[in-house]
Write a protein that holds these residues in place. Structure first.
Motif, PDB file in Angstrom:
ATOM      1  N   PHE A  45      61.301  60.843  -1.873  1.00  0.00           N
ATOM      2  CA  PHE A  45      60.379  60.411  -0.826  1.00  0.00           C
ATOM      3  C   PHE A  45      61.074  59.480   0.158  1.00  0.00           C
ATOM      4  CE2 PHE A  45      57.098  57.549   0.898  1.00  0.00           C
ATOM      5  CZ  PHE A  45      56.323  58.499   1.557  1.00  0.00           C
ATOM      6  N   LEU A  46      61.815  58.515  -0.342  1.00  0.00           N
ATOM      7  CA  LEU A  46      62.511  57.583   0.553  1.00  0.00           C
ATOM      8  C   LEU A  46      63.575  58.291   1.390  1.00  0.00           C
ATOM      9  CD1 LEU A  46      62.970  54.393  -1.643  1.00  0.00           C
ATOM     10  CD2 LEU A  46      61.293  54.806   0.156  1.00  0.00           C
ATOM     11  N   THR A  50      60.255  60.814   6.531  1.00  0.00           N
ATOM     12  CA  THR A  50      59.776  61.281   7.839  1.00  0.00           C
ATOM     13  C   THR A  50      59.514  62.774   7.823  1.00  0.00           C
ATOM     14  OG1 THR A  50      60.944  59.497   8.954  1.00  0.00           O
ATOM     15  CG2 THR A  50      60.308  61.391  10.305  1.00  0.00           C
ATOM     16  N   GLU A  51      60.449  63.536   7.280  1.00  0.00           N
ATOM     17  CA  GLU A  51      60.285  64.987   7.221  1.00  0.00           C
ATOM     18  C   GLU A  51      59.083  65.376   6.361  1.00  0.00           C
ATOM     19  OE1 GLU A  51      62.829  68.965   5.948  1.00  0.00           O
ATOM     20  OE2 GLU A  51      63.810  67.005   5.884  1.00  0.00           O
ATOM     21  N   ILE A  52      58.928  64.722   5.231  1.00  0.00           N
ATOM     22  CA  ILE A  52      57.803  65.015   4.333  1.00  0.00           C
ATOM     23  C   ILE A  52      56.476  64.707   5.021  1.00  0.00           C
ATOM     24  CG2 ILE A  52      56.631  64.253   2.221  1.00  0.00           C
ATOM     25  CD1 ILE A  52      59.481  63.912   0.996  1.00  0.00           C
ATOM     26  N   LEU A  56      53.561  67.433   6.085  1.00  0.00           N
ATOM     27  CA  LEU A  56      52.206  67.342   5.534  1.00  0.00           C
ATOM     28  C   LEU A  56      51.171  67.127   6.623  1.00  0.00           C
ATOM     29  CD1 LEU A  56      52.816  65.252   2.287  1.00  0.00           C
ATOM     30  CD2 LEU A  56      52.647  67.746   2.541  1.00  0.00           C
ATOM     31  N   SER A  57      51.542  66.412   7.657  1.00  0.00           N
ATOM     32  CA  SER A  57      50.630  66.180   8.776  1.00  0.00           C
ATOM     33  C   SER A  57      50.337  67.476   9.515  1.00  0.00           C
ATOM     34  CB  SER A  57      51.236  65.153   9.736  1.00  0.00           C
ATOM     35  OG  SER A  57      50.422  65.012  10.867  1.00  0.00           O
ATOM     36  N   MET A  84      53.174  67.716  -3.030  1.00  0.00           N
ATOM     37  CA  MET A  84      52.415  68.484  -2.036  1.00  0.00           C
ATOM     38  C   MET A  84      53.368  69.264  -1.132  1.00  0.00           C
ATOM     39  SD  MET A  84      49.427  66.874   0.296  1.00  0.00           S
ATOM     40  CE  MET A  84      48.196  67.875   1.064  1.00  0.00           C
ATOM     41  N   TYR A  85      54.430  68.613  -0.711  1.00  0.00           N
ATOM     42  CA  TYR A  85      55.424  69.270   0.138  1.00  0.00           C
ATOM     43  C   TYR A  85      56.072  70.430  -0.612  1.00  0.00           C
ATOM     44  CZ  TYR A  85      59.466  69.765   3.279  1.00  0.00           C
ATOM     45  OH  TYR A  85      60.418  70.250   4.162  1.00  0.00           O
ATOM     46  N   VAL A  86      56.596  70.159  -1.799  1.00  0.00           N
ATOM     47  CA  VAL A  86      57.346  71.178  -2.535  1.00  0.00           C
ATOM     48  C   VAL A  86      56.448  72.351  -2.915  1.00  0.00           C
ATOM     49  CG1 VAL A  86      58.704  71.669  -4.617  1.00  0.00           C
ATOM     50  CG2 VAL A  86      59.070  69.523  -3.353  1.00  0.00           C
ATOM     51  N   GLU A  87      55.233  72.086  -3.335  1.00  0.00           N
ATOM     52  CA  GLU A  87      54.330  73.174  -3.705  1.00  0.00           C
ATOM     53  C   GLU A  87      54.000  74.056  -2.506  1.00  0.00           C
ATOM     54  OE1 GLU A  87      51.159  71.082  -5.684  1.00  0.00           O
ATOM     55  OE2 GLU A  87      52.350  70.807  -7.504  1.00  0.00           O
TER      56      GLU A  87
END
Length: 102
Positions: A45-46, A50-52, A56-57, A84-87
């Motif tokens: 996450f760190l 920003t990309e994550i 998601l947004s 959430m991102y990876v799934e």
């Protein structure tokens, strides 16, 4: 390296594709190497925050504030965001790979 590139490398080949199938069927809560331990998820996450959050947004309309609503710690936020991102990414990647199990 972007998170997308990281995931491309992590899930390359036939074995990676089978892991993506498992992720789309059961999610990451079932345990996938590299996405289990709190320190792994927090570091991801760190490194790619920003990309994550941008992904998601755009995809889900999810913001950091929404991720924090039901979280009690920063670790919870990091886990939820990365999972959430990876799934979501796993499903999109299988579509791109024209995988038959979709």
């Amino acid at each position: 390296m972007s998170f997308n590139e990281y995931l491309q490398q992590r899930f390359e080949g036939a074995e990676g594709t089978e892991e993506l199938v498992d992720i789309t069927r059961t999610g990451l809560s079932g345990g996938v190497s590299g996405f289990i331990y709190t320190h792994e998820l927090y570091t991801l996450f760190l490194d790619f925050e920003t990309e994550i959050l941008d992904y998601l947004s755009v995809l889900w309309g999810t913001t950091l504030a929404k991720l924090a609503e039901n979280a009690s710690t920063l670790d919870d936020i990091a886990r939820n965001a990365v999972w959430m991102y990876v799934e979501s990414w796993a499903f999109e990647e299988l579509v791109d790979r024209n995988h038959e199990d979709l």
